[in-house]
Design a protein around this motif. Sequence first.
Motif, mmCIF file in Angstrom:
data_model
loop_
_atom_site.group_PDB
_atom_site.id
_atom_site.type_symbol
_atom_site.label_atom_id
_atom_site.label_comp_id
_atom_site.label_asym_id
_atom_site.label_seq_id
_atom_site.Cartn_x
_atom_site.Cartn_y
_atom_site.Cartn_z
ATOM 1 N N MET A 1 -5.047 -2.872 9.010
ATOM 2 C CA MET A 1 -3.880 -2.377 8.271
ATOM 3 C C MET A 1 -3.119 -3.531 7.630
ATOM 4 O O MET A 1 -3.215 -4.673 8.068
ATOM 5 C CB MET A 1 -2.944 -1.621 9.210
ATOM 6 N N GLU A 2 -2.340 -3.173 6.622
ATOM 7 C CA GLU A 2 -1.411 -4.118 6.003
ATOM 8 C C GLU A 2 -0.062 -3.960 6.717
ATOM 9 O O GLU A 2 0.559 -2.901 6.642
ATOM 10 C CB GLU A 2 -1.256 -3.816 4.511
ATOM 11 N N THR B 1 -2.381 -8.624 6.277
ATOM 12 C CA THR B 1 -3.383 -7.633 6.657
ATOM 13 C C THR B 1 -4.222 -8.219 7.789
ATOM 14 O O THR B 1 -4.620 -9.383 7.720
ATOM 15 C CB THR B 1 -4.271 -7.290 5.453
ATOM 16 N N ILE C 1 -9.137 -0.742 4.220
ATOM 17 C CA ILE C 1 -7.935 -0.238 4.898
ATOM 18 C C ILE C 1 -8.305 0.912 5.836
ATOM 19 O O ILE C 1 -9.114 1.765 5.484
ATOM 20 C CB ILE C 1 -6.922 0.263 3.838
ATOM 21 N N THR D 1 -7.931 -2.704 -5.757
ATOM 22 C CA THR D 1 -6.601 -2.155 -5.530
ATOM 23 C C THR D 1 -5.875 -2.103 -6.871
ATOM 24 O O THR D 1 -5.936 -3.064 -7.644
ATOM 25 C CB THR D 1 -5.829 -3.029 -4.530
ATOM 26 N N ASN E 1 0.423 -0.243 6.536
ATOM 27 C CA ASN E 1 -0.039 0.425 5.314
ATOM 28 C C ASN E 1 1.128 1.039 4.546
ATOM 29 O O ASN E 1 1.055 2.166 4.052
ATOM 30 C CB ASN E 1 -1.089 1.501 5.628
ATOM 31 N N PRO F 1 0.667 5.038 1.193
ATOM 32 C CA PRO F 1 -0.174 6.032 1.876
ATOM 33 C C PRO F 1 -0.409 7.241 0.973
ATOM 34 O O PRO F 1 0.503 7.658 0.248
ATOM 35 C CB PRO F 1 0.663 6.421 3.098
ATOM 36 N N PRO G 1 -6.598 4.146 7.416
ATOM 37 C CA PRO G 1 -5.371 4.950 7.433
ATOM 38 C C PRO G 1 -4.851 5.082 8.873
ATOM 39 O O PRO G 1 -5.643 5.210 9.817
ATOM 40 C CB PRO G 1 -5.831 6.310 6.898
ATOM 41 N N GLN G 2 -3.520 5.061 9.031
ATOM 42 C CA GLN G 2 -2.966 5.162 10.388
ATOM 43 C C GLN G 2 -3.441 6.419 11.108
ATOM 44 O O GLN G 2 -3.663 6.409 12.311
ATOM 45 C CB GLN G 2 -1.437 5.167 10.343
ATOM 46 N N ILE H 1 0.841 -1.207 0.000
ATOM 47 C CA ILE H 1 0.000 0.000 0.000
ATOM 48 C C ILE H 1 0.875 1.255 0.000
ATOM 49 O O ILE H 1 1.882 1.310 0.696
ATOM 50 C CB ILE H 1 -0.904 0.002 1.257
ATOM 51 N N ASN I 1 -7.498 4.054 -0.051
ATOM 52 C CA ASN I 1 -7.012 3.529 1.229
ATOM 53 C C ASN I 1 -7.978 3.842 2.361
ATOM 54 O O ASN I 1 -7.585 4.250 3.454
ATOM 55 C CB ASN I 1 -5.614 4.061 1.552
#
Lengths: 424, 424
Positions: free
Chosen positions: B180-181, B149, B99, A149, B233, A101, B101-102, A99, A233
Motif C-alpha cells: 500500500m501507499e 509505498t 497496489i 498511474t 492507498n 480508492p 486494495p485495503q 492514490i 489499483n
Amino acid sequence: MSDPTSKAAGTSRRGFLKTTALGGAGLVAGAGAAAAEGDPLITKVQDWASGFGDPVDAAPYGMPIRFESHVVRRNVEWLTESPVSSINFTPIHALEGTITPQGVAFERHHSGAIELSKDDYRLMINGLVEKPLVFTFEDLTRFPRHVLTAFCECAANGGMEWGGAQLEGVQFTQGMIHNMEYTGILLKDLLAEAGVKPEGKWVYVEGADASSNGRSIPLEKAMEDVMVAFYANGEALRKEHGYPVRLVVPGWEGNMWVKWLRRIAIYDQAVEGREETSKYTDMMPDGRARKWTWVMDAKSVITSPSPQVPIRHGKGPLVITGLAWSGNGKVTRVDVSTDGGNTWTEARISGDAKPKALTRFHLDIDWDGSEMFLQSRCIDETGYVQPTKDALREIRGTNNVYHNNSIQTWWVQPNGEVENVEIA
Amino acid sequence: MSDPTSKAAGTSRRGFLKTTALGGAGLVAGAGAAAAEGDPLITKVQDWASGFGDPVDAAPYGMPIRFESHVVRRNVEWLTESPVSSINFTPIHALEGTITPQGVAFERHHSGAIELSKDDYRLMINGLVEKPLVFTFEDLTRFPRHVLTAFCECAANGGMEWGGAQLEGVQFTQGMIHNMEYTGILLKDLLAEAGVKPEGKWVYVEGADASSNGRSIPLEKAMEDVMVAFYANGEALRKEHGYPVRLVVPGWEGNMWVKWLRRIAIYDQAVEGREETSKYTDMMPDGRARKWTWVMDAKSVITSPSPQVPIRHGKGPLVITGLAWSGNGKVTRVDVSTDGGNTWTEARISGDAKPKALTRFHLDIDWDGSEMFLQSRCIDETGYVQPTKDALREIRGTNNVYHNNSIQTWWVQPNGEVENVEIA
C-alpha cells in the motif's frame, strides 16, 4: 519517490507539545481538549484492550470503518437534470497521498453506469484497417500487459468557479478528479494487430452504454501512451469505472477515457460527434467555441485546510497539503502562498512525482492565528506555471464550463474556519 | 515507471487472432468459444445499450461488481485454533499491478480487529526519554507528513510449504502479503520530540488491542524509515489494518508493523517478549531457535497462471505475471523459467520498482501446449538471488514456520490445469 528519511532528526523543532510532558506525579496529556492529569484513555485498561475484536472471517471484502462514513462521493442535485447523466465528486478534502480508492473516485456518466460481464464483452476494431477484428475479453488478456498511474480529470472540473467563488468545499470545486494505478494493454498493440491503413489518422472510440460517448483521438496520441485497461489499483475496474474495460488517455480530459469500451474505428478525419462539438469545447469571449482542448494543463489545489477541513487546533504547527498535476508531464515544483499570492514558499513533494499523475505536496508552517489567503501554484516539467483566475479570464472570459486550471484561494479566518473566495 | 510506449508498434506479433478477422459477409468473432458469424454481442443492440444504468447517487462508497465476488480474502479454518487469533490471505492470484486494495489485503490479528475512534486514541512515549509524552490523534497530524509505498509480509508467508507442496493456490502459499501507499509521520520525528537519552538503544512498540503484540526494534531502524501511518492507498486505514494509527516498518516482517499503536517505549535492551521469542523466531535443524530475523529477503512468485488461474485459452500467446519484492531495497531483475529452473528468461518489470515494495513482472510467451514447470526468481539491488527450496532447507531444515523465501514451482499441464509441486 522522496526519501522519507531526509530530514535530520535529533532536535525538537516544535513547541506546541511542551504541555504534554508526563510529570512524575501523573500524566498531562494532549495539546488539545483532552488534556487531563491521569487521562484514563492512557492510564486505564479500556474495553478494546480487554476482549476480542473482529475475527479474520468477519469481512471477506473490507469496507471503511464507520467513523469515516463522511468520506464518500457526493453529487450536487441542482447541477444536472438527471442523476443518470450527471457527476459526483471525489472527497479529496479527506484523502492523503496520491492514490484514489475506486470506491470514492468521482463518476461521470452520460446514461448511467451499466453492468456488463466479461462473457458478454466484445471489442470491435474497424474502419481504415487492414483486418477488422472483434476481440473477446479473454483475447485482450493475451496481449502484453503494462502498468501506469494516471490522473483522470473531468474537463468541467472547476467549471462552476468561472463566474466566481461558488462552492464551499474542495470536494466540489476540484473533486472531479481521481488517480489510479492501471494495468492493461496498449492501444497501439491492438491497432498493430488490425493494421492501420496509411490514410488512417484518427481513432474514434465508443462505449457500450446507451450514450456511447464517442470521441476522436489523433492517431499520434493513440500510438503514444493510450491504454486499454482492465485493472485499477490492483483489482478489476469497478462497474462505475467501466468494468470490464475502459480507455486510459494519460493527461487528456476525462471524457475521452471511454468506459465499457466497445468500438475503435480508424478514420481519415475526426468524427466531430456530439461530445466533441456541442460539449467539451471552450466558449470564448467572442462567442465562438474552441475545439480540441484535450490536454489538462498544470493545476494544483490545497486540500487541507479547506472549507470542509477547518483548523480546529488553533495556532502553532500546521500541515498544509494538497494535490498538483499536469497533463503535459511531471510536476516539478509547487509553491504555496499564505498571503494571496504576494509571497510564495516552495512546498515539499511527497512520494512520487510521476508524469501525468496526481502529486502530493506538503508545507509545514507555524500559524500565528491571523487570517490567511491560501493559494498553491503548480509548475510542470515544461516550465508552465499555473495561472491566476484573472489571467485565465483575460483570455477565456467567464462564459465557460471547461478547462479551468486557475489558482484557487481559501480564506482562513482567525477562528480556523475556511471560505472559498476570490481576491482582486 | 517503465515506459509503456517502449515497444515498437506496426508489426503484428501474434497469430492467434487470425480467425477473428471480420469477413465481408459477416463477423467471425473471438479466438475462443464465442466465435460465431454475426456474433449478436457485437451486431445487435443489447439491453445495456438501450436504457439507463445506475445513477451517480447509487453508491456513495463503491464496491466491486458482483462478477468479481470471488476476489476476496480467504482464511483456512484448520490453520489456527481461533478466528480472532488467525490470518487470512490476499487474493493475489486475481490482482494485477502493484497496489493491494485495503478491502482484500490480508489480515493477521492476535486478539481480533478492534474498533478504536480518533477521539479515544492516545499514543504514549516513555522509557529512556528526556520528556515522556502522550499524543492525541490531532497532535500527530501536526507533524510533517510523508508518503511511501511498502509491502507488508507476514513472517509466516509460505510457512506451510517448508515440508512440501501443500496448498493449491498462490493466495494461500504466498498471499500473506500486501502493498500500500502510506501517508503518515516519521517515528524519528516523534522520538526527537521526546528526546531519546544516550543509553536508549531499543524501541519497544505496543498496540491497544488485548494481545498488545509488543515488539522490540533497534533504534537505528526506527531512525531510518519507520512511519507512524494514518492513511493507506489515499484513505484512512481500515479497522482491520489498525485504524486510526499503525506502524509501517519497511522491509521488515509484518508482525513488527504494530496496529492500533498505543505505546512507544525506549529501553537500553530488547524486551524479548512473547512475539519475539516463542514466536517469530526460526527453528533451526539443531533444535535451537534463531532470533532477530527481521528483514524479509528477496522473493517472487508467479501469480498467473497458478492453481487458481489455469490456462483456459489453449496454446499460443500467454501472459505470465507475478510479484517480486525485497526487504533490502529495489528489485533489479526477475527471471522466469518454464522448465523447472534449467533455463531462465528475464521478465519485464512493469510500472515502478520501488525499494521495499511489491514489483510487478510480466513475460509474454508463445505456449506450445506442452507441460511446464514454472518458476520465478528475484534478484535485488544488493545482488542477492532468491534461493531454491532445497538450498534453503540445507541451512534451515524443515522444522520451520517463518521466513521461507524460496522459489515456488507450478506444474502447468497440457490441459492448462496448474498444480503446486516440488521438483527434485
